[in-house]
Write a protein that holds these residues in place. Structure first.
Motif, PDB file in Angstrom:
ATOM      1  N   ALA A 370      88.898  28.471 -15.257  1.00 15.79           N
ATOM      2  CA  ALA A 370      89.706  28.072 -16.420  1.00 15.79           C
ATOM      3  C   ALA A 370      91.041  28.801 -16.338  1.00 15.79           C
ATOM      4  O   ALA A 370      91.104  30.020 -16.575  1.00 15.79           O
ATOM      5  N   ASN A 371      92.087  28.075 -16.015  1.00 16.68           N
ATOM      6  CA  ASN A 371      93.411  28.667 -15.817  1.00 16.68           C
ATOM      7  C   ASN A 371      94.238  28.610 -17.108  1.00 16.68           C
ATOM      8  O   ASN A 371      93.893  27.913 -18.053  1.00 16.68           O
ATOM      9  N   LYS A 372      95.314  29.376 -17.146  1.00 16.77           N
ATOM     10  CA  LYS A 372      96.284  29.446 -18.251  1.00 16.77           C
ATOM     11  C   LYS A 372      95.660  30.069 -19.508  1.00 16.77           C
ATOM     12  O   LYS A 372      95.906  29.628 -20.633  1.00 16.77           O
ATOM     13  N   ILE A 373      94.873  31.135 -19.293  1.00 14.32           N
ATOM     14  CA  ILE A 373      94.272  31.832 -20.433  1.00 14.32           C
ATOM     15  C   ILE A 373      95.312  32.610 -21.224  1.00 14.32           C
ATOM     16  O   ILE A 373      95.059  33.055 -22.359  1.00 14.32           O
ATOM     17  N   GLU A 377      96.646  28.557 -27.256  1.00 12.74           N
ATOM     18  CA  GLU A 377      95.667  27.507 -27.503  1.00 12.74           C
ATOM     19  C   GLU A 377      94.514  27.530 -26.514  1.00 12.74           C
ATOM     20  O   GLU A 377      93.473  26.897 -26.743  1.00 12.74           O
ATOM     21  N   ALA A 378      94.679  28.251 -25.391  1.00 13.42           N
ATOM     22  CA  ALA A 378      93.620  28.294 -24.395  1.00 13.42           C
ATOM     23  C   ALA A 378      92.469  29.199 -24.830  1.00 13.42           C
ATOM     24  O   ALA A 378      91.317  28.967 -24.441  1.00 13.42           O
ATOM     25  N   ARG A 379      92.749  30.216 -25.611  1.00 13.84           N
ATOM     26  CA  ARG A 379      91.692  31.119 -26.050  1.00 13.84           C
ATOM     27  C   ARG A 379      90.654  30.389 -26.905  1.00 13.84           C
ATOM     28  O   ARG A 379      89.446  30.634 -26.794  1.00 13.84           O
ATOM     29  N   ALA A 380      91.098  29.469 -27.713  1.00  9.64           N
ATOM     30  CA  ALA A 380      90.175  28.744 -28.600  1.00  9.64           C
ATOM     31  C   ALA A 380      89.319  27.754 -27.821  1.00  9.64           C
ATOM     32  O   ALA A 380      88.167  27.475 -28.209  1.00  9.64           O
ATOM     33  N   ASN A 381      89.815  27.219 -26.721  1.00 13.19           N
ATOM     34  CA  ASN A 381      89.059  26.232 -25.946  1.00 13.19           C
ATOM     35  C   ASN A 381      88.067  26.865 -24.976  1.00 13.19           C
ATOM     36  O   ASN A 381      87.211  26.155 -24.439  1.00 13.19           O
ATOM     37  N   LEU A 382      88.172  28.178 -24.745  1.00 13.16           N
ATOM     38  CA  LEU A 382      87.304  28.816 -23.753  1.00 13.16           C
ATOM     39  C   LEU A 382      85.846  28.788 -24.183  1.00 13.16           C
ATOM     40  O   LEU A 382      84.952  28.443 -23.394  1.00 13.16           O
ATOM     41  N   ALA A 395      87.598  32.709 -16.513  1.00 14.40           N
ATOM     42  CA  ALA A 395      88.859  32.514 -17.237  1.00 14.40           C
ATOM     43  C   ALA A 395      89.897  33.486 -16.697  1.00 14.40           C
ATOM     44  O   ALA A 395      89.656  34.698 -16.641  1.00 14.40           O
ATOM     45  N   LEU A 396      91.058  32.975 -16.322  1.00 11.95           N
ATOM     46  CA  LEU A 396      92.106  33.813 -15.735  1.00 11.95           C
ATOM     47  C   LEU A 396      93.463  33.197 -16.006  1.00 11.95           C
ATOM     48  O   LEU A 396      93.584  32.096 -16.555  1.00 11.95           O
ATOM     49  N   SER A 397      94.487  33.925 -15.566  1.00  9.98           N
ATOM     50  CA  SER A 397      95.866  33.454 -15.655  1.00  9.98           C
ATOM     51  C   SER A 397      96.541  33.708 -14.318  1.00  9.98           C
ATOM     52  O   SER A 397      96.689  34.866 -13.898  1.00  9.98           O
ATOM     53  N   ALA A 398      96.926  32.626 -13.634  1.00 10.28           N
ATOM     54  CA  ALA A 398      97.617  32.776 -12.354  1.00 10.28           C
ATOM     55  C   ALA A 398      99.026  33.304 -12.536  1.00 10.28           C
ATOM     56  O   ALA A 398      99.592  33.901 -11.612  1.00 10.28           O
ATOM     57  N   LEU A 399      99.600  33.140 -13.740  1.00  6.74           N
ATOM     58  CA  LEU A 399     100.965  33.598 -13.982  1.00  6.74           C
ATOM     59  C   LEU A 399     101.027  35.097 -14.177  1.00  6.74           C
ATOM     60  O   LEU A 399     101.857  35.788 -13.581  1.00  6.74           O
ATOM     61  N   THR A 400     100.130  35.624 -15.013  1.00  6.29           N
ATOM     62  CA  THR A 400     100.141  37.064 -15.314  1.00  6.29           C
ATOM     63  C   THR A 400      99.205  37.871 -14.434  1.00  6.29           C
ATOM     64  O   THR A 400      99.277  39.098 -14.428  1.00  6.29           O
TER      65      THR A 400
END
Length: 432
Positions: A370-373, A377-382, A395-400
């Motif tokens: 699950a990208n773009k954490i 709005e991504a926190r609620a969909n996890l 769950a991760l973020s490729a940007l940060t």
């Protein structure tokens, strides 16, 4: 004679005495001689310039050119002598254009012709036939090279080397050299819609076209009932085939997802690969392979597959061109955009497209990412994604770079399971 020479020497020594002293001093014989020469050359120079100016432009001869002009002229002449043709692409430009499908016409080398001649030697009336055979034509062979990453360097036509003709004194012609065509790992060779070779290992070779056999000389036809044969046969033409080459990217893991899900950004975060990243869909139009390094010099190849859309198994949106690169991946990474509403539908749609393209492809070992954490709005969909799937979601973020360690650890677990399964079947696992 001696008296005449002595008189000339005395006259030359006393010459300054008889000349007018214009400058107030007497000139020595050496200075007088050099001055006379300088005057003569100056007169010749003035005459040459005046003559040059008086000539018509069409009658003038070219002046002496400098060495630099001569060198430039030679270079221009050499350029004019070059045969006109398409300029070959550099290695850098060849790597820029990714080609995964190519139609190739391969022709084996022609065999050399046999010779028809007789032995000639003094005091030997019946020397007999001594014509040698022609050389065989060279084969065209496809060879896997790990340094080649695309079919862009493969030409549309290859002609093998022909064999040389036979000669007298039973000399056989030289056979043509083998022509090797370098292809990347994972190249599939098809002829008439049928797969004839699967080059999936480094060093694999396939004979694409056989060379023709060399002709026989008249020495070959010598027999008891024919002591002076004159028959010789020509060489056979090489084999001609039309082959279709398809490249299927070979990697340990393949990242599958919809366009703009963050696959390229994730590959840049975990490896040294640098695919293009932008805020519009279909930024990636060709597969990229990145290498993830672990301790103990262990390497895992991760492929970034271009974005798949709904209906890709029906070749919608170049679906078949992208889906075939997933066939060679040992395990899959489903990348989900967590900022979209109902993200679990992305996983269902991706598995459906893979299953419709090839049965059993969606059942390979895989992980859900699950990208773009980092988006609100991504926190609620996890939590909803985990409840619908009923399995672990990374769950991760490729940007940060948040939670990338968990992905790397899980990637290592999937790779170790693949290696253990391959060794249990008696096969060598894929190594980079």
């Amino acid at each position: 004679m001696a008296a005449a020479c002595e008189f000339r020497v005395k006259l030359f020594r006393n010459l300054p005495k008889y000349l007018p002293n214009t400058y107030g001093w007497a000139m020595s014989p050496a200075r007088l001689f050099s001055a006379r020469l300088r005057t003569v050359f100056e007169d010749v120079g003035h005459w040459a310039l005046s003559t040059w100016a008086g000539l018509k432009p069409s009658r003038r001869l070219p002046q002496q050119a400098s060495p630099r002009l001569l060198s430039v002229g030679r270079a221009d002449h050499a350029k004019r002598q070059e045969l006109p043709g398409k300029k070959p692409l550099s290695e850098k430009k060849l790597k820029r254009y990714f080609v995964d499908c190519r139609r190739v016409l391969v022709c084996g080398g022609n065999g050399g012709a046999g010779a028809s001649c007789f032995h000639s030697e003094p005091r030997k009336e019946f020397g007999g036939p001594d014509g040698g055979d022609g050389g065989n034509g060279g084969h065209v062979i496809l060879r896997v090279d790990q340094q080649v990453k695309s079919l862009s360097s493969v030409l549309s036509r290859y002609q093998g080397f022909s064999g040389e003709d036979g000669g007298s004194k039973n000399c056989f012609g030289r056979s043509g050299a083998v022509l090797y065509v370098q292809v990347p790992v994972g190249t599939l060779v098809k002829e008439g819609g049928r797969v004839v070779a699967d080059l999936s290992r480094v060093g694999d070779e396939y004979i694409a076209a056989l060379g023709g056999a060399g002709g026989k000389g008249n020495r070959f036809f010598l027999a008891n009932d024919n002591r002076a044969p004159v028959t010789c046969t020509p060489g056979q033409p090489g084999q001609q085939r039309v082959l279709h080459l398809e490249l299927k990217t070979v990697a340990h893991a393949g990242m599958v997802g919809f366009p703009n899900a963050g696959k390229s950004s994730l590959l840049r975060a975990i490896s040294n690969a640098r695919p293009a990243v932008a805020s519009y869909p279909f930024t990636t139009l060709k597969p990229h392979v990145g290498i993830v390094h672990y301790e103990g010099h262990q390497q895992i190849a991760v492929a970034d597959i271009p974005g798949i859309i709904r209906g890709a198994h029906q070749n919608r949106g170049l679906g078949s061109a992208f889906l075939r690169h997933i066939e060679r991946c040992r395990f899959l990474l489903f990348v989900v955009d967590l900022s979209q509403p109902e993200p679990w539908t992305q996983v269902d749609d991706l598995k459906y497209e893979l299953e419709m393209y090839e049965e059993g492809l969606s059942e390979r070992p895989h992980a859900i990412i699950a990208n773009k954490i980092d988006l609100p709005e991504a926190r609620a969909n996890l939590s909803q994604l985990r409840d619908h799937l009923g399995r672990e979601v990374i769950a991760l973020s490729a940007l940060t770079g948040e939670n990338l360690e968990q992905l790397l650890l899980h990637l290592k677990v999937l790779h170790d399971a693949y290696v253990e399964a391959e060794l249990g079947k008696g096969r060598q696992p894929l190594r980079w």
